[in-house]
Design an enzyme around this catalytic site. Structure first.
Site, short mmCIF file in Angstrom:
data_model
loop_
_atom_site.label_atom_id
_atom_site.label_comp_id
_atom_site.label_asym_id
_atom_site.label_seq_id
_atom_site.Cartn_x
_atom_site.Cartn_y
_atom_site.Cartn_z
N LYS A 13 0.84 -1.21 0.00
CA LYS A 13 0.00 0.00 0.00
C LYS A 13 0.88 1.26 0.00
CE LYS A 13 -2.00 -1.11 3.93
NZ LYS A 13 -1.35 -2.40 4.25
N ARG A 88 -9.56 0.87 8.90
CA ARG A 88 -9.15 -0.49 9.26
C ARG A 88 -10.21 -1.22 10.07
NH1 ARG A 88 -3.12 0.26 8.92
NH2 ARG A 88 -2.27 -1.78 9.37
N ARG A 127 12.16 -6.12 5.20
CA ARG A 127 12.05 -4.65 5.16
C ARG A 127 12.92 -4.02 6.23
NH1 ARG A 127 6.27 -1.81 5.58
NH2 ARG A 127 6.16 -3.01 7.51
N ARG A 159 11.62 -2.53 11.60
CA ARG A 159 10.48 -2.04 12.38
C ARG A 159 10.19 -3.04 13.48
NH1 ARG A 159 5.57 0.04 8.50
NH2 ARG A 159 4.36 -1.27 9.92
N ARG A 170 -0.31 -9.55 13.08
CA ARG A 170 -0.94 -8.46 12.31
C ARG A 170 -1.85 -9.03 11.23
NH1 ARG A 170 4.37 -5.65 10.51
NH2 ARG A 170 3.08 -4.28 9.25
P1 AP5 Z 1 4.81 -1.53 1.88
O1 AP5 Z 1 4.54 -0.72 0.67
O2 AP5 Z 1 5.45 -0.86 3.04
O3 AP5 Z 1 3.48 -2.30 2.32
P2 AP5 Z 1 2.27 -1.81 3.19
O4 AP5 Z 1 1.07 -2.51 2.66
O5 AP5 Z 1 2.22 -0.31 3.27
O6 AP5 Z 1 2.73 -2.47 4.58
P3 AP5 Z 1 2.82 -1.93 6.05
O7 AP5 Z 1 3.47 -3.03 6.85
O8 AP5 Z 1 3.47 -0.59 6.14
O9 AP5 Z 1 1.31 -1.82 6.35
P4 AP5 Z 1 0.57 -2.04 7.65
O10 AP5 Z 1 -0.79 -1.82 7.14
O11 AP5 Z 1 0.76 -3.23 8.48
O12 AP5 Z 1 1.26 -0.97 8.58
P5 AP5 Z 1 0.93 0.53 8.91
O13 AP5 Z 1 2.19 1.27 8.85
O14 AP5 Z 1 -0.25 1.01 8.13
O15 AP5 Z 1 5.67 -2.81 1.42
C1 AP5 Z 1 6.15 -3.71 2.38
C2 AP5 Z 1 7.55 -4.14 1.97
O16 AP5 Z 1 7.47 -4.87 0.74
C3 AP5 Z 1 8.48 -2.95 1.70
O17 AP5 Z 1 9.77 -3.27 2.12
C4 AP5 Z 1 8.46 -2.78 0.16
O18 AP5 Z 1 9.69 -2.30 -0.31
C5 AP5 Z 1 8.20 -4.21 -0.30
N1 AP5 Z 1 7.37 -4.28 -1.49
C6 AP5 Z 1 6.33 -3.48 -1.82
N2 AP5 Z 1 5.78 -3.85 -3.00
C7 AP5 Z 1 6.49 -4.95 -3.41
C8 AP5 Z 1 6.42 -5.80 -4.56
N3 AP5 Z 1 5.49 -5.60 -5.52
N4 AP5 Z 1 7.28 -6.82 -4.65
C9 AP5 Z 1 8.22 -7.03 -3.68
N5 AP5 Z 1 8.36 -6.25 -2.58
C10 AP5 Z 1 7.50 -5.22 -2.45
O19 AP5 Z 1 0.42 0.37 10.42
C11 AP5 Z 1 1.30 0.01 11.45
C12 AP5 Z 1 0.53 -0.07 12.75
O20 AP5 Z 1 -0.04 1.22 13.06
C13 AP5 Z 1 -0.66 -1.04 12.77
O21 AP5 Z 1 -0.26 -2.36 13.07
C14 AP5 Z 1 -1.50 -0.42 13.89
O22 AP5 Z 1 -0.96 -0.72 15.14
C15 AP5 Z 1 -1.34 1.07 13.64
N6 AP5 Z 1 -2.35 1.63 12.72
C16 AP5 Z 1 -2.11 2.18 11.49
N7 AP5 Z 1 -3.26 2.59 10.93
C17 AP5 Z 1 -4.25 2.29 11.81
C18 AP5 Z 1 -5.65 2.45 11.78
N8 AP5 Z 1 -6.29 3.01 10.71
N9 AP5 Z 1 -6.36 2.01 12.84
C19 AP5 Z 1 -5.75 1.46 13.93
N10 AP5 Z 1 -4.42 1.28 14.01
C20 AP5 Z 1 -3.66 1.69 12.96
#
Ligand code: AP5
Length: 212
Positions: A13, A88, A127, A159, A170
């Protein structure tokens, strides 16, 4: 244009949102990034947030909705935005609908990126991020530098929530609390699912083709 990039942790994402932002000139709103900035600031609120994010649990809806309300009211969101990691929960999605009515705006697309759990665990375990600016690196895609190439010197680290056990937790949280939103947005005719298990460029090209 107002869109949601939806999907489990690690489906890409953030990566895709950053690419679209560069081309379409609308801001990426990542609740995860906003929370991590607050945690990095060392504030009391940041300490509280860290207790949720490090364990891979969702931050309470009330806190997230306060953040989103403030962010969407900023002038740079007037022409549109990309939501990354929000909503979410069904409660967050319902609150977003109310907020959009207040803003006299509507959602154009919800794109779900789909990637298998095993591929997600591989991606997230590989990552690394800059502790200073949050720049993302992945050893599956490139060599990880010792110091951040983006901000010129921040230390690179894993992270806390990218340990395998936490990644799997997660994914469970996603399946229980977030996956019900697929039906929510399908019912509204907004949902489109894409194969996210392709190269970053391939996924980006398909997304861009759907935005025109
Ligand atoms: P990346 O693009 O970072 O993927 P992502 O889907 O953004 O993954 P995240 O782990 O950041 O999402 P998440 O939803 O768990 O965490 P968030 O930060 O929102 O890609 C991942 C990796 O793969 C990278 O290294 C990238 O380079 C690689 N990659 C990408 N595309 C690729 C491809 N096509 N092929 C190969 N490799 C690839 O949330 C973190 C925490 O915050 C949550 O757990 C929660 O505690 C809290 N939080 C955040 N939002 C909320 C909410 N709305 N409500 C409640 N709690 C929340």
């Amino acid at each position: 244009m107002r869109l949601i990039l939806f999907g489990a942790p690690g489906v890409g994402k953030g990566t895709q949102a950053r690419r679209i932002t560069q081309k379409a000139g609308i801001p990426q709103i990542s609740t995860g990034d906003i929370l991590r900035n607050q945690i990095r600031s060392g504030s009391e609120l940041g300490q509280k947030l860290k207790s949720y994010t490090d364990q891979g649990n969702l931050v309470p809806d009330g806190l997230i909705l306060d953040i989103i309300r403030l962010r969407l009211a900023q002038p740079d969101c007037e022409g549109g935005f990309i939501l990354d990691g929000f909503p979410r929960t069904v409660a967050q999605a319902e609150a977003l609908e109310v907020l959009l009515v207040e803003l006299k705006a509507q959602l154009d697309h919800v794109f779900e990126l789909k990637v298998s759990d095993d591929a997600i665990v591989r991606r997230l375990s590989s990552r690394r991020v800059c502790r200073s600016c949050g720049e993302v690196y992945n050893s599956l895609l490139e060599e990880i530098p010792e110091e951040c190439r983006h901000c010129g010197g921040g230390p690179i680290a894993q992270r806390p929530d990218d340990q395998e056990e936490t990644i799997r937790h997660r994914l469970e949280v996603f399946n229980q609390q977030t996956a019900p939103l697929l039906e929510f947005y399908d019912d509204r005719g907004l949902l489109r699912s894409l194969d996210g298990d392709r190269s970053v460029d391939e996924v980006h090209e398909e997304l861009m083709s759907l935005l025109v």
